[in-house]
Scaffold this active site. Structure first.
Site, short mmCIF file in Angstrom:
data_model
loop_
_atom_site.label_atom_id
_atom_site.label_comp_id
_atom_site.label_asym_id
_atom_site.label_seq_id
_atom_site.Cartn_x
_atom_site.Cartn_y
_atom_site.Cartn_z
N HIS A 26 0.84 -1.20 0.00
CA HIS A 26 0.00 0.00 0.00
C HIS A 26 0.88 1.25 0.00
O HIS A 26 1.19 1.82 1.05
CB HIS A 26 -0.94 0.01 1.21
CG HIS A 26 -2.10 0.95 1.04
ND1 HIS A 26 -3.38 0.51 0.84
CD2 HIS A 26 -2.16 2.30 1.02
CE1 HIS A 26 -4.19 1.55 0.70
NE2 HIS A 26 -3.46 2.66 0.81
N HIS A 28 1.15 4.82 -2.45
CA HIS A 28 0.65 5.60 -3.58
C HIS A 28 1.80 6.32 -4.29
O HIS A 28 2.79 6.69 -3.68
CB HIS A 28 -0.40 6.60 -3.11
CG HIS A 28 -1.68 5.96 -2.70
ND1 HIS A 28 -2.64 5.57 -3.60
CD2 HIS A 28 -2.14 5.61 -1.47
CE1 HIS A 28 -3.65 5.03 -2.95
NE2 HIS A 28 -3.38 5.03 -1.66
N HIS A 210 -9.86 0.32 -2.08
CA HIS A 210 -9.86 0.92 -0.75
C HIS A 210 -11.24 0.74 -0.11
O HIS A 210 -12.27 0.83 -0.78
CB HIS A 210 -9.57 2.42 -0.83
CG HIS A 210 -8.15 2.78 -1.06
ND1 HIS A 210 -7.40 2.23 -2.07
CD2 HIS A 210 -7.34 3.65 -0.41
CE1 HIS A 210 -6.18 2.75 -2.02
NE2 HIS A 210 -6.11 3.61 -1.04
N GLU A 213 -11.90 2.78 5.79
CA GLU A 213 -11.02 3.76 6.43
C GLU A 213 -11.87 4.95 6.88
O GLU A 213 -12.21 5.08 8.05
CB GLU A 213 -9.90 4.22 5.49
CG GLU A 213 -8.94 5.19 6.16
CD GLU A 213 -8.01 5.88 5.16
OE1 GLU A 213 -6.93 6.34 5.61
OE2 GLU A 213 -8.36 5.99 3.98
N ASP A 291 1.33 4.14 2.84
CA ASP A 291 0.30 4.95 2.21
C ASP A 291 0.92 6.12 1.44
O ASP A 291 1.23 5.99 0.25
CB ASP A 291 -0.70 5.42 3.25
CG ASP A 291 -2.08 5.73 2.66
OD1 ASP A 291 -2.22 5.66 1.44
OD2 ASP A 291 -3.01 6.04 3.43
N ASP A 292 1.08 7.27 2.07
CA ASP A 292 1.63 8.48 1.44
C ASP A 292 2.70 9.09 2.34
O ASP A 292 2.42 10.06 3.07
CB ASP A 292 0.53 9.50 1.18
CG ASP A 292 -0.52 9.01 0.21
OD1 ASP A 292 -0.19 8.83 -0.98
OD2 ASP A 292 -1.67 8.80 0.64
#
Length: 371
Positions: A26, A28, A210, A213, A291-292
């Protein structure tokens, strides 16, 4: 085990999680960028960055309401606007691979919506080809197994997602292994994208939308029922529904849990509130992800440190988390076997090769190159 103050104990023999072989499922595309790279590219193209992207600290975000999500998306879009040339794409991918190798990742499935880059890179197909070429080059240079998950945007029309799914299937032999669905899950119902996911699955791609969340358990159930998801991006809100937890565990659906991201976006107030232990103890397979990192300030190894520090995960349990990340990946079987053996070696204290070690020609035979 808890200390006298109530917090989890860290044993003096705790192993270095950066040396623990693992898969990263995961991450991005734009969000993988180094902050320094963003500053350099912004200067190169004359892009004025907001203070939140130049302070050297992760921006304060809370995306649990519309205004907060809009701010998060605006920061992400600003960063993405600094990726304008093929060399920028190649740099981002190579640096993301280097960061993953540093954190012990041996297999990375990076997620991207190529439509976001198409206007500046000659169109949708050329943009995807540039990305795939960059991934192939970075994999060769670093020894990290890298593949791509193409993601549709919930905020766009489902017909756009079908176009993207067909393109992803067309390039499956170039390193695309999955099809995702990202952006604000409170908008754009999963069931509206069922045909796009059917196209992707029929073309041999793994379904990894996704869910769970910013929205609750119903979002995850929709991903399972309407999109036949094999993995769930995030999925932490399943902890609110015991029956859903059992379903995920029974079907061995991997949840790509991103603890630092969950806190940064306001899903949970603090790292100790993320229901890692609840999911793990219920038998739900987990793959920790960053994630980011550009916006949330921490990369892959830090997520394992959170599991250890805030949730009391032992080294044996951290090793099991790493195994689950490998089992949930789209890595070829021979790669999985090698990774699982090296995770065992980390746990027993045996020498573990790094991804750079495995970049040697004799070892690359275990990592099939995209055609």
């Amino acid at each position: 085990m808890l200390s006298s103050s109530g917090g989890p104990l860290r044993t003096p023999t705790a192993r270095d999680v950066r040396l623990l072989p693992k898969a990263h499922l995961h991450l991005h595309f734009t969000g993988s960028m180094r902050p320094g790279t963003l500053l350099e590219l912004a200067d190169k193209y004359g892009v004025r960055l907001p203070d939140a992207l130049t302070s050297g600290r992760p921006p304060k975000l809370r995306a649990t309401d519309e205004r907060g999500w809009f701010r998060f998306q605006r920061l992400y879009d600003t960063a993405r606007s600094c990726l304008r040339e093929p060399d920028d794409i190649r740099r981002l991918v190579r640096e993301a691979a280097e960061e993953d190798v540093r954190d012990g990742s041996r297999w990375l499935e990076i997620q991207v919506d190529p439509t976001s880059y198409a206007p500046l890179l000659g169109g949708l197909t050329p943009a995807l080809e540039i990305i795939l070429d960059a991934v192939d080059s970075a994999s060769r240079e670093t020894g990290l197994g890298m593949r791509v998950v193409v993601a549709a945007n919930r905020m766009k029309h489902p017909l756009d997602a079908r176009t993207l799914a067909r393109l992803a299937v067309r390039y499956a032999d170039r390193g695309i292994v999955g099809f995702g669905l990202s952006n604000d899950e409170r908008r754009g119902m999963a069931r509206d994208f069922d045909r796009a996911f059917a196209i992707a699955r029929e073309g041999g791609l793994l379904a990894a939308p996704h869910g769970g969340e910013l929205s609750g358990p119903a979002s995850i159930r929709s991903c399972l029922d309407d999109l036949d998801a094999a993995r769930i991006g995030h999925g932490v809100r399943a902890a609110e529904d015991p029956r859903l937890l059992s379903r995920l565990a029974d079907r061995q659906i991997t949840c790509e849990v991103c603890p630092a991201s969950n806190v940064a976006l306001g899903v949970y107030d603090k790292e100790g509130d993320v229901p890692l232990r609840t999911l793990f103890d219920a038998g739900v397979p987990l793959a920790l992800g960053a994630d980011d990192p550009l916006l949330f300030g921490s990369r892959l190894a830090a997520q394992y440190e959170i599991a250890r520090r805030e949730h009391g995960f032992s080294d044996a349990e951290l090793a099991e988390l790493a195994r689950q990340s490998v089992r949930g990946s789209a890595a070829p079987e021979q790669v999985r076997r090698g990774l699982l053996a090296d995770i065992d070696a980390w746990l027993t204290g045996t020498s573990v090769p790094t991804a750079r070690d495995e970049a040697a020609p004799r070892d690359r035979a275990d990592l099939p190159d995209p055609a």
